[in-house]
Design an enzyme around this catalytic site. Structure first.
Site, PDB file in Angstrom:
ATOM      1  N   TYR A   1      65.565  65.454  14.644  1.00 12.33           N
ATOM      2  CA  TYR A   1      64.721  66.134  15.625  1.00 12.33           C
ATOM      3  C   TYR A   1      64.908  67.644  15.616  1.00 12.33           C
ATOM      4  O   TYR A   1      63.958  68.374  15.870  1.00 12.33           O
ATOM      5  CB  TYR A   1      65.032  65.615  17.039  1.00 12.33           C
ATOM      6  CG  TYR A   1      64.656  64.172  17.257  1.00 12.33           C
ATOM      7  CD1 TYR A   1      63.419  63.827  17.782  1.00 12.33           C
ATOM      8  CD2 TYR A   1      65.537  63.146  16.936  1.00 12.33           C
ATOM      9  CE1 TYR A   1      63.065  62.498  17.986  1.00 12.33           C
ATOM     10  CE2 TYR A   1      65.198  61.813  17.137  1.00 12.33           C
ATOM     11  CZ  TYR A   1      63.954  61.506  17.662  1.00 12.33           C
ATOM     12  OH  TYR A   1      63.604  60.189  17.854  1.00 12.33           O
TER      13      TYR A   1
ATOM     14  N   GLU B   1      62.993  58.407  12.406  1.00  8.89           N
ATOM     15  CA  GLU B   1      62.602  58.972  13.701  1.00  8.89           C
ATOM     16  C   GLU B   1      62.397  60.476  13.562  1.00  8.89           C
ATOM     17  O   GLU B   1      63.226  61.168  12.979  1.00  8.89           O
ATOM     18  CB  GLU B   1      63.666  58.740  14.785  1.00  8.89           C
ATOM     19  CG  GLU B   1      63.720  57.346  15.361  1.00  8.89           C
ATOM     20  CD  GLU B   1      64.667  57.265  16.553  1.00  8.89           C
ATOM     21  OE1 GLU B   1      64.884  58.308  17.227  1.00  8.89           O
ATOM     22  OE2 GLU B   1      65.200  56.170  16.796  1.00  8.89           O
TER      23      GLU B   1
ATOM     24  N   TRP C   1      58.546  59.173  16.323  1.00  7.88           N
ATOM     25  CA  TRP C   1      59.067  58.658  17.576  1.00  7.88           C
ATOM     26  C   TRP C   1      58.297  59.352  18.695  1.00  7.88           C
ATOM     27  O   TRP C   1      58.427  60.542  18.866  1.00  7.88           O
ATOM     28  CB  TRP C   1      60.570  58.932  17.722  1.00  7.88           C
ATOM     29  CG  TRP C   1      61.121  58.251  18.939  1.00  7.88           C
ATOM     30  CD1 TRP C   1      61.339  58.800  20.166  1.00  7.88           C
ATOM     31  CD2 TRP C   1      61.487  56.866  19.041  1.00  7.88           C
ATOM     32  NE1 TRP C   1      61.823  57.857  21.027  1.00  7.88           N
ATOM     33  CE2 TRP C   1      61.918  56.655  20.363  1.00  7.88           C
ATOM     34  CE3 TRP C   1      61.474  55.799  18.145  1.00  7.88           C
ATOM     35  CZ2 TRP C   1      62.351  55.415  20.814  1.00  7.88           C
ATOM     36  CZ3 TRP C   1      61.896  54.577  18.589  1.00  7.88           C
ATOM     37  CH2 TRP C   1      62.348  54.379  19.911  1.00  7.88           C
TER      38      TRP C   1
ATOM     39  N   PHE D   1      57.782  61.059  24.574  1.00  7.48           N
ATOM     40  CA  PHE D   1      57.694  61.323  23.140  1.00  7.48           C
ATOM     41  C   PHE D   1      56.407  60.746  22.535  1.00  7.48           C
ATOM     42  O   PHE D   1      56.086  61.010  21.385  1.00  7.48           O
ATOM     43  CB  PHE D   1      58.877  60.674  22.398  1.00  7.48           C
ATOM     44  CG  PHE D   1      60.143  61.463  22.423  1.00  7.48           C
ATOM     45  CD1 PHE D   1      60.417  62.409  21.446  1.00  7.48           C
ATOM     46  CD2 PHE D   1      61.095  61.257  23.406  1.00  7.48           C
ATOM     47  CE1 PHE D   1      61.607  63.130  21.442  1.00  7.48           C
ATOM     48  CE2 PHE D   1      62.299  61.962  23.416  1.00  7.48           C
ATOM     49  CZ  PHE D   1      62.545  62.899  22.433  1.00  7.48           C
TER      50      PHE D   1
END
Length: 264
Positions: free
Chosen positions: A86, A158, A207, A223
């Site tokens: 992320y 993700e 995600w 998200f």
């Protein structure tokens, strides 16, 4: 590896990864150590049969020892690497200075991580603390994994954007999630460059499809590409869902519905 002879299985593991950049010119080794104490700690034993040498050099006998039989079992026991990614943080060396690390200095690799340098964030803030928008990071972490593990197949399992929360946010504002589109476009561009550089990336998963229950943040952390009404549980596609559909299908963006999406 164990199920391949009978089932043709393809087995891997997912590592939660942050990319780390040196906070100052003196923190190059700290950034490298942070990667080893986080990402490589998970992957090295399953690929090389031992903990990272960066960890061994600092902890020595404190780390558990694998027997020769154990090392034989776990070495090369995965076929692919799953990457949850992320954001990126700065790393500061705490080996010879005092840092606020709490009681787990050794577990953190004697590295202090932060999202700011001289009060300036490393990237745009999101709704999740310490998750900043740093698109270059996904390309850099993929490059790190590619080189360290001899280009073993990779799946980005993700990657996503948490909306910034506001007290009186309107549903319509949540549906018009331009920031999420910008996030995925920039991260996918960085990932595409890593692939052009030779990384064997086999898949990419956002995600997440729908707003969900995000651990301690509950339903307030969003998200998803689809908004979920907490009262009715109705699922409403956000602007990002329509954009992603067009991206995946390479559809025309000339219709009135998609005029804004094509401008993002």
């Amino acid at each position: 590896m164990f199920v391949q002879p009978k089932q043709g299985g393809f087995i891997g593991i997912v590592a939660q990864t942050m990319m780390y950049e040196p906070l100052t010119e003196f923190d190059q080794e700290a950034a490298s150590r942070a990667l080893a104490f986080n990402t490589a700690w998970t992957l090295d034993p399953l690929i090389f049969g031992n903990y990272p040498p960066e960890m061994r050099s600092y902890h020595g006998s404190e780390l558990p020892q694998f027997s020769s039989e154990e090392a034989k079992i776990i070495k090369g026991s995965i076929d692919f690497i799953g990457v949850n990614h992320y954001s990126t943080l700065y790393a500061k060396d705490c080996m010879h200075c005092s840092c606020i690390l709490g009681g787990d200095r050794s577990i953190r690799g004697f590295v202090y991580s932060t999202g700011e340098r001289d009060g300036v964030p490393i990237g745009e803030a999101t709704g999740m603390p310490r998750f900043f928008v740093v698109p270059r990071g996904i390309g850099e972490i993929i490059d790190y994994i590619q080189k360290r593990y001899h280009n073993k197949p990779i799946f980005v399992t993700e990657n996503g954007y948490a909306s910034l929360e506001h007290q009186q946010v309107q549903v319509q504002d949540l549906l018009h999630d331009v920031k999420r589109i910008e996030f995925h476009k920039s991260y996918l561009a960085s990932l595409a460059q890593a692939i052009r550089n030779g990384a064997d990336v086999r898949g990419y998963f956002i995600w997440t499809l729908m707003d969900d229950f995000e651990w301690a943040q509950g339903y307030g952390m969003r998200f998803g590409l689809y908004y979920v009404d907490p009262q009715t549980l109705n699922r409403i596609p956000k602007l990002s869902a329509r954009w992603y559909k067009n991206f995946l299908t390479n559809s025309s963006l000339n219709s009135k519905e998609n005029v804004y999406i094509s401008e993002v």
